[in-house]
Design a protein around this motif. Structure first.
Motif, short mmCIF file in Angstrom:
data_model
loop_
_atom_site.label_atom_id
_atom_site.label_comp_id
_atom_site.label_asym_id
_atom_site.label_seq_id
_atom_site.Cartn_x
_atom_site.Cartn_y
_atom_site.Cartn_z
N MET A 1 1.30 27.14 23.50
CA MET A 1 2.11 28.12 24.22
C MET A 1 1.72 28.04 25.69
N SER A 2 2.70 28.08 26.57
CA SER A 2 2.41 28.00 28.00
C SER A 2 1.68 29.25 28.47
N THR A 3 1.00 29.12 29.60
CA THR A 3 0.26 30.25 30.16
C THR A 3 1.21 31.41 30.46
N PHE A 4 2.37 31.08 31.02
CA PHE A 4 3.33 32.13 31.34
C PHE A 4 3.80 32.86 30.08
N ALA A 5 4.16 32.10 29.06
CA ALA A 5 4.68 32.71 27.84
C ALA A 5 3.63 33.57 27.15
N SER A 6 2.40 33.10 27.09
CA SER A 6 1.36 33.90 26.43
C SER A 6 1.03 35.15 27.24
N ALA A 7 1.01 35.04 28.57
CA ALA A 7 0.76 36.21 29.40
C ALA A 7 1.91 37.22 29.28
N PHE A 8 3.13 36.72 29.25
CA PHE A 8 4.30 37.58 29.11
C PHE A 8 4.29 38.30 27.76
N ALA A 9 4.00 37.55 26.70
CA ALA A 9 3.93 38.15 25.36
C ALA A 9 2.82 39.19 25.30
N GLY A 10 1.66 38.87 25.87
CA GLY A 10 0.55 39.83 25.88
C GLY A 10 0.91 41.10 26.63
N GLY A 11 1.56 40.95 27.79
CA GLY A 11 1.98 42.12 28.56
C GLY A 11 2.98 42.98 27.81
N LEU A 12 3.93 42.32 27.13
CA LEU A 12 4.90 43.07 26.32
C LEU A 12 4.20 43.84 25.20
N LEU A 13 3.26 43.20 24.54
CA LEU A 13 2.56 43.87 23.44
C LEU A 13 1.71 45.04 23.93
N ILE A 14 1.07 44.87 25.08
CA ILE A 14 0.28 45.96 25.65
C ILE A 14 1.19 47.14 26.01
N GLY A 15 2.29 46.85 26.69
CA GLY A 15 3.24 47.91 27.05
C GLY A 15 3.84 48.59 25.84
N LEU A 16 4.20 47.81 24.84
CA LEU A 16 4.77 48.37 23.61
C LEU A 16 3.76 49.26 22.89
N SER A 17 2.52 48.79 22.79
CA SER A 17 1.51 49.59 22.10
C SER A 17 1.22 50.88 22.86
N ALA A 18 1.16 50.83 24.19
CA ALA A 18 0.92 52.04 24.98
C ALA A 18 2.08 53.02 24.83
#
Length: 137
Positions: A1-18
């Motif tokens: 997975m590219s750095t951008f895609a993994s960072a984007f997915a991580g950010g989405l998951l953090i925002g969703l969980s919050a």
């Protein structure tokens, strides 16, 4: 997975969980506040904090299972320096009435002026630390 895609997915998951934590429990998903609640077992937030902390601990092994291995990491600091840094971060979260997740993710999303000031202080401190570290290195 590219750095951008993994960072984007991580950010989405953090925002969703919050957002889900605020929606379902009515509380801010700041790590320092949740961990502080572990010291108050009589409070109902104790179980929530423990579950949240368990998720933080179990997240990396889950990542390894899904991604097939650990990401490449390079830590150049010694263990005593890392321990001191952890203590200073803990002190800072108490002094600043919260951590980066509470102020940066949740506080800014709620347009909290106190969180905006805290995030600016986090960023300025981080930039100053890097600048001083580069001069001393």
């Amino acid at each position: 997975m590219s750095t951008f895609a993994s960072a984007f997915a991580g950010g989405l998951l953090i925002g969703l969980s919050a957002a889900l934590f605020l929606l379902l429990d009515g509380r801010i998903a700041g790590i320092s506040g949740l961990v502080a609640g572990l010291g108050r077992p009589a409070d109902r937030s104790w179980r929530t904090g423990l579950a949240f902390l368990a998720g933080l601990v179990l997240g990396p092994p889950a990542f390894v299972l899904l991604a097939g291995g650990w990401p490449v990491m390079r830590i150049e600091a010694s263990l005593p320096v890392l321990a001191l840094a952890g203590l200073l971060v803990g002190f800072g979260t108490r002094l600043g009435s919260g951590c980066t997740s509470g102020h940066g993710v949740c506080g800014l999303a709620r347009l909290s002026p106190r969180s905006a000031v805290a995030v600016l202080a986090f960023l300025a401190s981080g930039m100053l630390t890097v600048a001083v570290g580069r001069v001393l290195a």
